[in-house]
Design a protein around this motif. Structure first.
Motif, PDB file in Angstrom:
ATOM      1  N   ILE A 106       5.423   3.144 -16.726  1.00 33.54           N
ATOM      2  CA  ILE A 106       6.758   3.729 -16.803  1.00 33.54           C
ATOM      3  C   ILE A 106       7.169   4.121 -18.218  1.00 33.54           C
ATOM      4  O   ILE A 106       8.159   4.832 -18.393  1.00 33.54           O
ATOM      5  CB  ILE A 106       7.825   2.780 -16.221  1.00 33.54           C
ATOM      6  CG1 ILE A 106       7.992   1.540 -17.099  1.00 33.54           C
ATOM      7  CG2 ILE A 106       7.479   2.399 -14.797  1.00 33.54           C
ATOM      8  CD1 ILE A 106       9.143   0.661 -16.663  1.00 33.54           C
ATOM      9  N   ALA A 107       6.436   3.683 -19.248  1.00 28.51           N
ATOM     10  CA  ALA A 107       6.853   3.952 -20.621  1.00 28.51           C
ATOM     11  C   ALA A 107       7.064   5.441 -20.902  1.00 28.51           C
ATOM     12  O   ALA A 107       8.077   5.812 -21.520  1.00 28.51           O
ATOM     13  CB  ALA A 107       5.851   3.353 -21.605  1.00 28.51           C
ATOM     14  N   GLU A 109       7.964   7.822 -18.906  1.00 30.67           N
ATOM     15  CA  GLU A 109       9.168   8.293 -18.227  1.00 30.67           C
ATOM     16  C   GLU A 109      10.425   7.728 -18.887  1.00 30.67           C
ATOM     17  O   GLU A 109      11.419   8.431 -19.060  1.00 30.67           O
ATOM     18  CB  GLU A 109       9.112   7.921 -16.749  1.00 30.67           C
ATOM     19  CG  GLU A 109       7.973   8.606 -16.016  1.00 30.67           C
ATOM     20  CD  GLU A 109       8.039   8.395 -14.513  1.00 30.67           C
ATOM     21  OE1 GLU A 109       9.041   7.847 -14.027  1.00 30.67           O
ATOM     22  OE2 GLU A 109       7.080   8.801 -13.832  1.00 30.67           O
ATOM     23  N   VAL A 110      10.380   6.449 -19.252  1.00 30.84           N
ATOM     24  CA  VAL A 110      11.525   5.845 -19.935  1.00 30.84           C
ATOM     25  C   VAL A 110      11.754   6.526 -21.278  1.00 30.84           C
ATOM     26  O   VAL A 110      12.891   6.790 -21.678  1.00 30.84           O
ATOM     27  CB  VAL A 110      11.320   4.333 -20.103  1.00 30.84           C
ATOM     28  CG1 VAL A 110      12.424   3.726 -20.959  1.00 30.84           C
ATOM     29  CG2 VAL A 110      11.289   3.644 -18.743  1.00 30.84           C
ATOM     30  N   THR A 112      11.051   9.593 -22.059  1.00 26.82           N
ATOM     31  CA  THR A 112      11.642  10.903 -21.789  1.00 26.82           C
ATOM     32  C   THR A 112      13.126  10.774 -21.511  1.00 26.82           C
ATOM     33  O   THR A 112      13.942  11.564 -21.996  1.00 26.82           O
ATOM     34  CB  THR A 112      10.931  11.561 -20.594  1.00 26.82           C
ATOM     35  OG1 THR A 112       9.542  11.698 -20.892  1.00 26.82           O
ATOM     36  CG2 THR A 112      11.505  12.941 -20.304  1.00 26.82           C
ATOM     37  N   TYR A 113      13.496   9.775 -20.736  1.00 26.76           N
ATOM     38  CA  TYR A 113      14.918   9.545 -20.456  1.00 26.76           C
ATOM     39  C   TYR A 113      15.670   9.213 -21.740  1.00 26.76           C
ATOM     40  O   TYR A 113      16.763   9.743 -21.989  1.00 26.76           O
ATOM     41  CB  TYR A 113      15.084   8.408 -19.450  1.00 26.76           C
ATOM     42  CG  TYR A 113      16.506   7.914 -19.391  1.00 26.76           C
ATOM     43  CD1 TYR A 113      17.474   8.649 -18.723  1.00 26.76           C
ATOM     44  CD2 TYR A 113      16.889   6.760 -20.062  1.00 26.76           C
ATOM     45  CE1 TYR A 113      18.799   8.230 -18.712  1.00 26.76           C
ATOM     46  CE2 TYR A 113      18.203   6.340 -20.056  1.00 26.76           C
ATOM     47  CZ  TYR A 113      19.157   7.071 -19.385  1.00 26.76           C
ATOM     48  OH  TYR A 113      20.457   6.661 -19.385  1.00 26.76           O
ATOM     49  N   MET A 114      15.112   8.350 -22.576  1.00 27.32           N
ATOM     50  CA  MET A 114      15.786   7.937 -23.809  1.00 27.32           C
ATOM     51  C   MET A 114      16.026   9.120 -24.749  1.00 27.32           C
ATOM     52  O   MET A 114      17.003   9.153 -25.490  1.00 27.32           O
ATOM     53  CB  MET A 114      14.964   6.860 -24.518  1.00 27.32           C
ATOM     54  CG  MET A 114      14.909   5.537 -23.754  1.00 27.32           C
ATOM     55  SD  MET A 114      13.727   4.364 -24.441  1.00 27.32           S
ATOM     56  CE  MET A 114      14.530   3.957 -25.992  1.00 27.32           C
ATOM     57  N   PRO A 117      19.258  11.137 -22.521  1.00 29.20           N
ATOM     58  CA  PRO A 117      19.871  10.255 -21.521  1.00 29.20           C
ATOM     59  C   PRO A 117      20.999  10.881 -20.713  1.00 29.20           C
ATOM     60  O   PRO A 117      21.340  10.378 -19.644  1.00 29.20           O
ATOM     61  CB  PRO A 117      20.390   9.085 -22.361  1.00 29.20           C
ATOM     62  CG  PRO A 117      20.592   9.653 -23.725  1.00 29.20           C
ATOM     63  CD  PRO A 117      19.500  10.662 -23.889  1.00 29.20           C
ATOM     64  N   LEU A 124      13.597   5.379 -11.004  1.00 29.65           N
ATOM     65  CA  LEU A 124      12.257   4.806 -11.043  1.00 29.65           C
ATOM     66  C   LEU A 124      11.965   4.235  -9.661  1.00 29.65           C
ATOM     67  O   LEU A 124      12.247   3.075  -9.363  1.00 29.65           O
ATOM     68  CB  LEU A 124      12.178   3.710 -12.108  1.00 29.65           C
ATOM     69  CG  LEU A 124      12.536   4.137 -13.538  1.00 29.65           C
ATOM     70  CD1 LEU A 124      12.419   2.943 -14.489  1.00 29.65           C
ATOM     71  CD2 LEU A 124      11.655   5.280 -14.007  1.00 29.65           C
ATOM     72  N   LEU A 306      19.582   6.077 -15.820  1.00 31.37           N
ATOM     73  CA  LEU A 306      18.267   5.588 -15.402  1.00 31.37           C
ATOM     74  C   LEU A 306      18.507   4.495 -14.374  1.00 31.37           C
ATOM     75  O   LEU A 306      19.208   3.510 -14.653  1.00 31.37           O
ATOM     76  CB  LEU A 306      17.500   5.047 -16.606  1.00 31.37           C
ATOM     77  CG  LEU A 306      16.069   4.591 -16.377  1.00 31.37           C
ATOM     78  CD1 LEU A 306      15.183   5.756 -15.952  1.00 31.37           C
ATOM     79  CD2 LEU A 306      15.509   3.932 -17.642  1.00 31.37           C
TER      80      LEU A 306
END
Length: 340
Positions: A106-107, A109-110, A112-114, A117, A124, A306
């Motif tokens: 998931i790193a 994707e996380v 990209t979100y960060m 945001p 997820l 998220l």
């Protein structure tokens, strides 16, 4: 006015088709884009679903090969190593759901979100069967004031294949995650070898040998309940319904321990059951998440953020639709110690 379509990347697979049918059952006029690698197959599935169009997805193109056509939300049903669907969604500020990554994946994707945001909602969707486990556990948790232990046992019927994409996911995850993420005495640890061996009892009481599995349900349930001990175990075998001579089904055993609202020790066991198997239960969660992301139910779409699936889906509505499909949360037994 015709609404913008929802894009189902990998919509020709087993889970994608079932998710499209689940959406179609509730929203008969909702347009869908069935995305795949083979245009003929995509069009065949689109014709089967109705009010849908088959398209070819180009993961190397920024626009996925769709040009400037409008899309309402994006769902991805396979391991999207390039994050093509997420990149497309973030660039266009569209809500995004992906269900195939493991907890160790998931790193990207996380990250990209960060970076963006406020772009759109991002779910997820890696919980076991996309919300079935966590929603079931949180519904059962209402009987508790404090929860100390959560143990999940997922039984997959050996006849419940789920399609090639599901098989690829399991093969990838088993190779990459030999250890099982677990919360033990408040710390996150990795169970492996003998420590990862487990067992649980199916709905009909049959003892099932299982193994630890790294599911994001562990982290989500620990955060939501504060439980200091959370583990997830999985097994493949014969479901309780098939042992009765009925068709295959899927079942998730949920064991909770803690204190009730009077401060007394309490231990309960329940099972989430669906007569159609794991794929249909997954499709239920996917369709309800997309419903909320796009605001199909007439309420405001899910705001940017998220999310875990259980944070997006309305639990009461989920239970109602689960029951409409013949499923339920089955109470198995409970142990309660009253005052001396």
């Amino acid at each position: 006015m015709i609404p913008e379509p929802i894009l189902l990347m990998g919509g020709t697979g087993a889970i994608g088709r079932l998710s499209a049918r689940a959406l179609r059952a509730v929203y008969p006029d909702l347009p869908l884009l069935i995305g795949g690698r083979d245009l003929l197959k995509s069009r065949e599935v689109a014709d089967e679903i109705g009010q849908a169009e088959g398209v070819v997805i180009d993961p190397r193109a920024e626009d996925l090969g769709l040009g400037d056509r409008k899309v309402r939300a994006v769902a991805v049903f396979y391991a999207d190593e390039r994050l093509a669907g997420l990149r497309f969604a973030q660039d266009r500020r569209l809500p995004h759901l992906s269900i195939s990554s493991g907890v160790y994946e998931i790193a990207p994707e996380v990250a990209t979100y960060m970076h963006s945001p406020s772009a759109a909602a991002m779910v997820l969707g890696y919980e076991w069967l996309v919300g079935a486990t966590t929603i079931g556990a949180l519904v059962c948790a209402k009987a508790y004031a404090k929860i100390h232990e959560i143990t999940i046992g997922a039984l997959v019927d050996e006849q419940d294949g789920g399609g090639p994409a599901v098989a690829e996911d399991f093969e990838r995850l088993s190779q990459m995650m030999p250890a099982a993420l677990t919360r033990r005495d408040g710390s996150y640890v990795w169970r492996s070898n003998d420590d990862a061996r487990a067992e649980f009892h199916a709905i009909d009481g049959t003892r099932i040998e299982a193994a630890g599995f790294s599911s994001i349900d562990v982290a989500g349930l620990a955060a939501a309940t504060g439980a200091s001990n959370v583990q997830f175990n999985i097994a493949t075998g014969i479901s309780s319904s098939r042992r009765r001579g009925e068709p295959k089904s899927t079942e998730i055993i949920i064991e909770l321990a803690g204190e009730d609202h009077d401060g007394h020790p309490l231990r309960t066991r329940h099972a989430v059951f669906h007569p159609g198997g794991a794929a249909q239960l997954t499709a239920l969660g996917v369709s309800m998440i997309l419903e909320r992301l796009a605001g199909l139910d007439g309420n405001a779409p899910t705001p940017a953020g998220l999310y875990f699936p259980f944070q997006v889906i309305d639990h009461a509505t989920y239970l109602s639709r689960l029951q409409a499909e013949g499923g339920s949360i089955v109470p198995l037994d409970a142990e309660r110690a009253g005052p001396n």
